[in-house]
Write a protein that holds these residues in place. Structure first.
Motif, PDB file in Angstrom:
ATOM      1  N   HIS A  71       3.616   1.422  76.841  1.00 19.02           N
ATOM      2  CA  HIS A  71       4.902   1.267  76.945  1.00 19.02           C
ATOM      3  C   HIS A  71       5.455   2.482  76.906  1.00 19.02           C
ATOM      4  O   HIS A  71       4.689   3.829  76.356  1.00 19.02           O
ATOM      5  CB  HIS A  71       5.585   0.928  75.545  1.00 19.02           C
ATOM      6  N   LEU A  72       6.672   2.849  77.349  1.00 17.88           N
ATOM      7  CA  LEU A  72       7.222   4.270  77.677  1.00 17.88           C
ATOM      8  C   LEU A  72       8.392   4.302  77.104  1.00 17.88           C
ATOM      9  O   LEU A  72       9.233   3.414  77.324  1.00 17.88           O
ATOM     10  CB  LEU A  72       7.220   4.804  78.994  1.00 17.88           C
ATOM     11  N   LEU A  73       8.876   5.246  75.983  1.00 15.69           N
ATOM     12  CA  LEU A  73      10.165   5.749  75.456  1.00 15.69           C
ATOM     13  C   LEU A  73      10.716   6.702  75.817  1.00 15.69           C
ATOM     14  O   LEU A  73       9.960   7.859  75.720  1.00 15.69           O
ATOM     15  CB  LEU A  73      10.078   5.240  73.809  1.00 15.69           C
ATOM     16  N   THR A  74      11.905   6.755  76.272  1.00 14.33           N
ATOM     17  CA  THR A  74      12.698   7.977  76.593  1.00 14.33           C
ATOM     18  C   THR A  74      13.673   8.069  75.695  1.00 14.33           C
ATOM     19  O   THR A  74      14.496   7.221  75.321  1.00 14.33           O
ATOM     20  CB  THR A  74      13.365   8.042  78.058  1.00 14.33           C
ATOM     21  N   VAL A  75      13.952   9.425  75.093  1.00 13.46           N
ATOM     22  CA  VAL A  75      15.118   9.609  74.189  1.00 13.46           C
ATOM     23  C   VAL A  75      15.839  10.904  74.742  1.00 13.46           C
ATOM     24  O   VAL A  75      15.399  11.919  74.933  1.00 13.46           O
ATOM     25  CB  VAL A  75      14.428   9.855  72.912  1.00 13.46           C
ATOM     26  N   ASN A  76      17.214  10.573  74.847  1.00 12.99           N
ATOM     27  CA  ASN A  76      18.117  11.486  75.391  1.00 12.99           C
ATOM     28  C   ASN A  76      19.246  12.005  74.467  1.00 12.99           C
ATOM     29  O   ASN A  76      19.834  11.019  74.031  1.00 12.99           O
ATOM     30  CB  ASN A  76      18.755  10.914  76.629  1.00 12.99           C
ATOM     31  N   ASP A  77      19.018  13.071  74.199  1.00 11.37           N
ATOM     32  CA  ASP A  77      20.573  13.825  73.465  1.00 11.37           C
ATOM     33  C   ASP A  77      20.777  12.887  72.180  1.00 11.37           C
ATOM     34  O   ASP A  77      21.882  12.525  71.572  1.00 11.37           O
ATOM     35  CB  ASP A  77      21.794  13.783  74.381  1.00 11.37           C
ATOM     36  N   HIS A  78      19.646  12.581  71.299  1.00 14.88           N
ATOM     37  CA  HIS A  78      19.768  12.009  70.005  1.00 14.88           C
ATOM     38  C   HIS A  78      20.297  12.878  69.166  1.00 14.88           C
ATOM     39  O   HIS A  78      19.393  13.901  68.782  1.00 14.88           O
ATOM     40  CB  HIS A  78      18.421  11.325  69.717  1.00 14.88           C
ATOM     41  N   THR A  79      21.537  12.774  68.649  1.00 10.92           N
ATOM     42  CA  THR A  79      22.116  13.992  67.924  1.00 10.92           C
ATOM     43  C   THR A  79      22.184  13.706  66.552  1.00 10.92           C
ATOM     44  O   THR A  79      22.800  12.659  65.881  1.00 10.92           O
ATOM     45  CB  THR A  79      23.508  13.976  68.617  1.00 10.92           C
ATOM     46  N   PHE A  80      21.877  14.610  65.669  1.00 10.32           N
ATOM     47  CA  PHE A  80      22.064  14.447  64.278  1.00 10.32           C
ATOM     48  C   PHE A  80      22.441  15.660  63.571  1.00 10.32           C
ATOM     49  O   PHE A  80      22.552  16.692  63.697  1.00 10.32           O
ATOM     50  CB  PHE A  80      20.519  14.212  63.597  1.00 10.32           C
ATOM     51  N   PRO A  81      23.344  15.302  62.303  1.00 12.40           N
ATOM     52  CA  PRO A  81      24.067  16.167  61.694  1.00 12.40           C
ATOM     53  C   PRO A  81      22.919  17.189  61.022  1.00 12.40           C
ATOM     54  O   PRO A  81      21.763  16.965  60.817  1.00 12.40           O
ATOM     55  CB  PRO A  81      24.984  15.688  60.842  1.00 12.40           C
ATOM     56  N   ALA A  82      23.661  18.305  60.237  1.00 11.32           N
ATOM     57  CA  ALA A  82      22.645  19.310  59.481  1.00 11.32           C
ATOM     58  C   ALA A  82      22.281  18.378  58.173  1.00 11.32           C
ATOM     59  O   ALA A  82      23.014  17.473  57.528  1.00 11.32           O
ATOM     60  CB  ALA A  82      23.365  20.619  59.088  1.00 11.32           C
ATOM     61  N   GLY A  83      20.965  18.964  57.611  1.00 11.58           N
ATOM     62  CA  GLY A  83      20.572  18.299  56.447  1.00 11.58           C
ATOM     63  C   GLY A  83      18.885  18.077  56.657  1.00 11.58           C
ATOM     64  O   GLY A  83      18.450  18.067  57.534  1.00 11.58           O
ATOM     65  N   SER A  84      18.447  17.900  55.350  1.00 13.88           N
ATOM     66  CA  SER A  84      16.978  17.782  55.290  1.00 13.88           C
ATOM     67  C   SER A  84      16.722  16.533  55.883  1.00 13.88           C
ATOM     68  O   SER A  84      17.330  15.572  55.539  1.00 13.88           O
ATOM     69  CB  SER A  84      16.538  18.077  53.771  1.00 13.88           C
ATOM     70  N   GLN A  85      15.721  16.397  56.769  1.00  9.06           N
ATOM     71  CA  GLN A  85      15.360  15.239  57.300  1.00  9.06           C
ATOM     72  C   GLN A  85      13.976  15.196  58.107  1.00  9.06           C
ATOM     73  O   GLN A  85      13.771  16.385  58.640  1.00  9.06           O
ATOM     74  CB  GLN A  85      16.388  14.889  58.467  1.00  9.06           C
ATOM     75  N   ASP A  86      13.342  14.266  58.057  1.00  7.87           N
ATOM     76  CA  ASP A  86      11.832  13.941  58.762  1.00  7.87           C
ATOM     77  C   ASP A  86      12.306  12.895  59.862  1.00  7.87           C
ATOM     78  O   ASP A  86      13.401  11.903  59.763  1.00  7.87           O
ATOM     79  CB  ASP A  86      10.871  13.304  57.954  1.00  7.87           C
ATOM     80  N   TYR A  87      11.791  13.132  60.948  1.00 12.60           N
ATOM     81  CA  TYR A  87      12.257  12.418  62.144  1.00 12.60           C
ATOM     82  C   TYR A  87      10.908  11.744  62.947  1.00 12.60           C
ATOM     83  O   TYR A  87      10.091  12.718  63.076  1.00 12.60           O
ATOM     84  CB  TYR A  87      13.061  13.295  63.305  1.00 12.60           C
ATOM     85  N   GLY A  88      10.916  10.730  63.371  1.00 13.36           N
ATOM     86  CA  GLY A  88       9.754  10.355  64.067  1.00 13.36           C
ATOM     87  C   GLY A  88       9.608   8.855  64.339  1.00 13.36           C
ATOM     88  O   GLY A  88      10.640   8.233  64.505  1.00 13.36           O
ATOM     89  N   ILE A  89       8.249   8.413  64.198  1.00  9.75           N
ATOM     90  CA  ILE A  89       8.320   6.792  64.688  1.00  9.75           C
ATOM     91  C   ILE A  89       7.684   6.140  63.509  1.00  9.75           C
ATOM     92  O   ILE A  89       6.697   6.419  62.764  1.00  9.75           O
ATOM     93  CB  ILE A  89       7.233   6.982  65.905  1.00  9.75           C
ATOM     94  N   ARG A  90       7.852   4.628  63.180  1.00  7.77           N
ATOM     95  CA  ARG A  90       7.259   3.823  62.514  1.00  7.77           C
ATOM     96  C   ARG A  90       7.079   2.568  63.505  1.00  7.77           C
ATOM     97  O   ARG A  90       7.736   2.437  64.329  1.00  7.77           O
ATOM     98  CB  ARG A  90       8.007   3.342  61.434  1.00  7.77           C
ATOM     99  N   LEU A  91       6.141   1.572  63.017  1.00  2.00           N
ATOM    100  CA  LEU A  91       5.862   0.582  63.685  1.00  2.00           C
ATOM    101  C   LEU A  91       5.877  -0.669  62.945  1.00  2.00           C
ATOM    102  O   LEU A  91       5.839  -0.923  61.681  1.00  2.00           O
ATOM    103  CB  LEU A  91       4.628   0.550  64.229  1.00  2.00           C
TER     104      LEU A  91
END
Length: 217
Positions: A71-91
């Protein structure tokens, strides 16, 4: 078999066309027709499964994966506000989101103003794509997934990313912007039937995410 003036045959029985069994001489219109009928032999083409547009969402789930090995996932301009955060993938495994420390990952960041950094873990609760303590960000990246549907194999991912970081006041921060590449694995053999693009604490205000299957890969 049927009689037709088609595929280079004239007035004779012509072979039935099927994937991996195309026989004859084909003009472009006939090829397009067979492609639409899913009968033309071609390997590796992208087939769109789903596109999601984000306006207010912390996480984005894809729960229909088709029957693809890759599979291929494309992500464009995924925009988040300021703040402590982790970002990634879960299954998801059989409809259940895996949130335990069953993931491993490693990635390297190359800063646009200099500097090379790495981040890695052998026991994380997600495959990390990025993290920040205070900045806004706009995420742009793509990721390949392997073996998701095979219950006898681990699920692997590889990804490349170019995020844009902003200060808490909204100004572009070149010192916090970089190119990144990495990979990860869920370290247990299972059938994966869903993908979550995960943020630990913040809600995205924009973004377009598309999931594709790579046919006969």
């Amino acid at each position: 078999m049927s009689k037709s003036n088609k595929y280079g045959y004239s007035g004779v029985d012509i072979p039935t066309q099927a994937f991996q069994a195309n026989v004859g001489k084909f003009d472009p219109a006939e090829i397009n027709e067979l492609v639409q009928e899913d009968k033309w032999t071609q390997y590796g083409q992208l087939e769109l499964i789903e596109t999601q547009s984000v306006t207010s969402a912390q996480n984005v789930d894809f729960t229909s994966l088709g029957d693809y090995d890759v599979h291929l996932l494309t992500v464009n301009d995924h925009t988040f506000p300021a703040g402590s955060q982790d970002y990634g993938i879960r299954l998801y495994e059989n409809g259940v989101l895996e949130t335990a420390n069953e993931y491993e990952y490693a990635y390297q960041q190359n800063g646009v103003t200099g500097g090379v950094y790495e981040n890695k873990s052998t026991g994380a609760n997600h495959i990390r794509i990025d993290n920040t303590g205070s900045e806004q960000w706009v995420q742009n990246w793509y990721c390949y997934f392997y073996n998701l549907l095979d219950s006898s194999k681990y699920s692997y991912v590889t990804f490349q990313q170019v995020p844009k970081r902003l200060t808490s006041g909204g100004s572009y921060n070149s010192a916090g912007t970089y190119a990144m590449f990495g990979s990860g694995v869920m370290k247990q053999a299972s059938a994966v039937d869903g993908i979550r693009v995960y943020d630990s604490s913040q809600t995205a205000s924009a973004g377009t995410l598309s999931l594709y299957g790579i046919r006969y890969s």
